[in-house]
Design a protein around this motif. Structure first.
Motif, PDB file in Angstrom:
ATOM      1  N   ARG A 324     137.565  52.815 205.611  1.00 23.58           N
ATOM      2  CA  ARG A 324     136.835  51.883 204.802  1.00 23.58           C
ATOM      3  C   ARG A 324     137.051  50.470 205.336  1.00 23.58           C
ATOM      4  NH1 ARG A 324     135.809  51.979 199.562  1.00 23.58           N
ATOM      5  NH2 ARG A 324     136.126  49.952 198.644  1.00 23.58           N
ATOM      6  N   ARG A 327     138.441  44.749 202.471  1.00 19.85           N
ATOM      7  CA  ARG A 327     137.739  43.784 201.627  1.00 19.85           C
ATOM      8  C   ARG A 327     138.478  42.481 201.593  1.00 19.85           C
ATOM      9  NH1 ARG A 327     136.804  47.830 197.900  1.00 19.85           N
ATOM     10  NH2 ARG A 327     134.729  48.645 198.187  1.00 19.85           N
TER      11      ARG A 327
ATOM     12  N   MET B 227     130.782  52.004 193.910  1.00 18.38           N
ATOM     13  CA  MET B 227     132.177  51.597 194.038  1.00 18.38           C
ATOM     14  C   MET B 227     132.656  51.746 195.482  1.00 18.38           C
ATOM     15  SD  MET B 227     133.402  50.688 191.133  1.00 18.38           S
ATOM     16  CE  MET B 227     132.492  50.392 189.658  1.00 18.38           C
ATOM     17  N   LEU B 229     130.742  51.660 198.320  1.00 18.04           N
ATOM     18  CA  LEU B 229     130.086  50.818 199.314  1.00 18.04           C
ATOM     19  C   LEU B 229     130.223  49.336 199.024  1.00 18.04           C
ATOM     20  CD1 LEU B 229     126.668  52.644 199.823  1.00 18.04           C
ATOM     21  CD2 LEU B 229     128.623  52.649 201.353  1.00 18.04           C
ATOM     22  N   GLY B 230     130.236  48.998 197.742  1.00 24.56           N
ATOM     23  CA  GLY B 230     130.023  47.608 197.380  1.00 24.56           C
ATOM     24  C   GLY B 230     131.193  46.692 197.660  1.00 24.56           C
ATOM     25  N   ASP B 231     130.904  45.525 198.214  1.00 25.50           N
ATOM     26  CA  ASP B 231     131.887  44.450 198.203  1.00 25.50           C
ATOM     27  C   ASP B 231     131.885  43.831 196.820  1.00 25.50           C
ATOM     28  OD1 ASP B 231     132.727  44.586 200.912  1.00 25.50           O
ATOM     29  OD2 ASP B 231     130.805  43.723 201.476  1.00 25.50           O
TER      30      ASP B 231
END
Lengths: 328, 360
Positions: A324, A327, B227, B229-231
């Motif tokens: 992933r 972030r 949830m 994929l999203g930033d």
């Protein structure tokens, strides 16, 4: 109460006789008086075109043309269809009806081209606008259900006896399914695909040419097929007003009560009809079993490395295990 | 500066839509507007999307998300409000300028792929460039490059109907990538695919995104997908954006009952990472011998956690310790309980084996 008064009123002649016939007469007379040069020019042009096409069809030896037509059928459809059409076309020649059949075919080809050239733009306009669609529909109903013999007469008053009124009536009679099926075809195109065209910034013209018309092609071709079928039946009826071809043979056989001759002409019409129907049907969607399609396929297969259907390569492994993205 | 910004965006369908907007601005509910014969699809939407972000709009069918995404490229004309792409306001552009923006700045991926069945895969992929008037050789080369990115270069000369659903959507993705637009709109792009393929496509999208850094607006009704994929995730309900936050923040604090019910089904182990659930290493405590990266999904911590008697050490790429993940941390995150709550309730947050404790 109301109904009975109305009924008696009608019986008494209290309801006026509506002179629709007179109006139509007046209208046609006016057209004839004012546009005669136009109709003459149109007539000459049409006649020259049909004569030209007939001459082209009759130029090669009949056997050669029959073989060429059969080969065309073979290419777009199947070997069986090719052989069948060859036998059918030979039968027409064997009945000594080849020249008449080619005259009818020429008339039909010209009428079909004109009908399609009118029908497709009108159909597209009707698909794009509900208003156009609502305006066009009753006209099409009129053209389709008005008994064909009724407009043979005015056609003759405009163009005289002969080929041209035959073509005109054929066009009028054969046009409606072309319009209707074009409209249906365009309206049925998947909205998301059209949306994709818009999303990538295509202009309405690009969407029509690149998306709507190609995707509607099978339906539009079904319309063209119907135009040809109706045109063929009308082309024979047009024999009554001297349009020539197989129709004139049919008319002769009726006047002489010659059953055998009538059937020969009839069978020639059926052979033409079946040939044209299957041929245009195949153009709607080049069939995957047709020899032409296989040829194309073989050519494209040589450029593509991976030719077998259903053996999708698994997505690249690094994509599956990719971690992933971090972030912020 | 945001790449894409939306201000006070409304879409009301039906008769007299502008009156509907006035009513809504004056505080009327969607139901009130409905009663007067109009349908409010999107109500007062506002957000900004930054360069390189995956912005997810999540909502059930009928929540207005499809209308919202179609206003972002002008497929649907807003009733009121502004859509800013860079410094251009889409709502003020004429058709020609709007088409230019769609050609150069925004591309789109569709739920049912929307490929042209009469063209080969590579010609489909080149569609956007063709519309823009790029010369044939150049655009086909660019299309092949885009197909390579999605792993379909060997299928370039096939027809779309010879491909499986997942592969067709990868063509759709390649078509959007080939357009070189920096904004990518994805309308339920993976919803028509079966779950396994959907997962693969999500992975591929994230992988591509980490390399290409496009700006993506992704519409979905699948909360797990949102949830994952999203930033940031915008949750839509009845035409309104009811929540806009990072997935972790939404999961940690749903805020209302509606979202909470939704979140019950979310696979937390795929949303949270080691970095999200780790706790401060207690000085002197027995630090684990197993090291994990902070972006490791929780799902991948289950096995090492079960096998290791000591807490897992979370360390970044340089090897610097950031914290530890105890078995308690893992279980708390999976159960939707925050570690602070655990601490507050006085229960131990260490990783002492429950079996051992019961024996003691």
């Amino acid at each position: 109460m109301h109904d009975t008064t109305l009924l008696t009123a009608a019986e008494d002649g209290a309801l006026p006789r509506v002179p629709v016939g007179d109006w139509v007469d007046t209208g046609f007379d006016w057209l004839k008086d004012n546009f005669d040069p136009f109709f003459d020019a149109l007539s000459d042009l049409t006649e020259a075109t049909v004569d030209g096409v007939t001459a082209v069809l009759l130029a090669p030896p009949p056997v050669l043309l029959a073989v060429l037509l059969a080969l065309l059928g073979l290419a777009v459809r199947s070997v069986a269809f090719g052989v069948g059409s060859l036998l059918g076309l030979f039968l027409i020649q064997g009945m000594d009806l080849w020249e008449e059949a080619m005259e009818t075919l020429a008339l039909l080809l010209v009428a079909t081209v004109v009908a399609v050239v009118i029908a497709i733009p009108v159909g597209v306009a009707a698909a794009k606008s509900d208003r156009v669609s609502a305006a066009v529909r009753p006209v099409l109903d009129f053209m389709q259900t008005m008994p064909a013999f009724v407009y043979l007469v005015p056609a003759v008053t405009f163009f005289g006896i002969g080929l041209v009124p035959g073509i005109v009536t054929t066009i009028i009679f054969a046009l409606p399914p072309g319009v209707r099926l074009t409209e249906l075809g365009i309206r049925q195109v998947d909205t998301e695909t059209v949306e994709a065209g818009h999303a990538f910034g295509s202009s309405p013209g690009q969407i029509l040419r690149g998306i709507e018309l190609p995707l509607a092609r099978p339906t539009i071709m079904a319309g063209v097929n119907q135009v040809i079928m109706l045109g063929l039946s009308m082309a024979v009826i047009a024999g009554l007003i001297g349009a020539g071809g197989l129709g004139s043979i049919v008319v002769t056989s009726i006047s002489r009560l010659d059953v055998g001759l009538g059937f020969e002409a009839g069978i020639a019409v059926v052979i033409l009809a079946i040939y044209l129907d299957r041929l245009t049907g195949a153009f709607g969607r080049i069939e995957r079993t047709s020899p032409l399609w296989r040829l194309r396929r073989r050519r494209s297969a040589t450029t593509a490395a991976n030719g077998v259907r259903g053996t999708a390569p698994a997505p690249a492994p690094e994509a599956v295990t990719a971690s992933r993205t971090p972030r912020v | 500066m945001p790449v894409l910004a939306v201000e006070g965006l409304y879409k009301v369908f039906g008769r007299r839509p502008h009156e509907g907007v006035e009513q809504l601005r004056a505080g009327a509910s969607a139901a009130d507007v409905q009663a007067s014969g109009a349908t409010a699809a999107v109500i007062d939407a506002a957000f900004e999307v930054e360069q390189g972000e995956i912005f997810v709009v999540m909502g059930l069918s009928g929540s207005g998300k499809s209308t919202l995404i179609r206003m972002l490229n002008g497929l649907v004309t807003p009733t009121a409000g502004h859509v800013l792409v860079g410094d251009e306001d889409l709502t003020t552009l004429d058709r020609k300028r709007l088409r230019a923006v769609r050609q150069e700045r925004i591309s789109m991926v569709f739920q049912h792929f929307a490929l042209l069945p009469h063209r080969s895969v590579v010609e489909n992929t080149a569609y956007a460039l063709e519309v823009r008037g790029v010369e044939r050789r150049t655009r086909l080369a660019a299309a092949r490059e885009a197909l390579e990115m999605v792993g379909l270069e060997s299928w370039a000369d096939h027809r779309p109907d010879e491909l499986s659903g997942g592969m067709q959507q990868r063509v759709g993705l390649a078509r959007a990538l080939a357009s070189e637009a920096d904004i990518l709109l994805m309308d339920e792009a993976f919803s028509a695919l079966d779950p396994l393929i959907r997962r693969e496509m999500q992975d591929q999208l994230m992988d591509l995104q980490s390399r290409l850094g496009r700006t993506i607006v992704f519409i979905t009704h699948d909360l797990n997908e949102a949830m994952r994929l999203g930033d940031r995730v915008a949750v839509m309900r009845d035409g309104r954006i009811v929540r806009l936050d990072t997935p972790e923040a939404i999961l940690a604090d749903p805020g209302d009952e509606y979202l909470e019910r939704f979140l019950a089904d979310v696979d937390r182990s795929r949303v949270f990472t080691a970095g999200d659930v780790m706790s401060q290493a207690v000085a002197g405590a027995d630090v684990g011998t197993v090291t994990v990266a902070p972006d490791t999904p929780l799902a991948d911590l289950l096995e090492p956690s079960a096998l290791s008697d000591t807490p897992l050490l979370v360390a970044d790429a340089t090897g610097e310790a950031l914290g530890v993940v105890t078995r308690g941390d893992v279980l708390a995150a999976l159960g939707g309980v925050r570690s602070e709550d655990l601490a507050a309730s006085g229960r131990p947050t260490d990783d002492s084996d429950p079996l051992e404790r019961s024996r003691a």
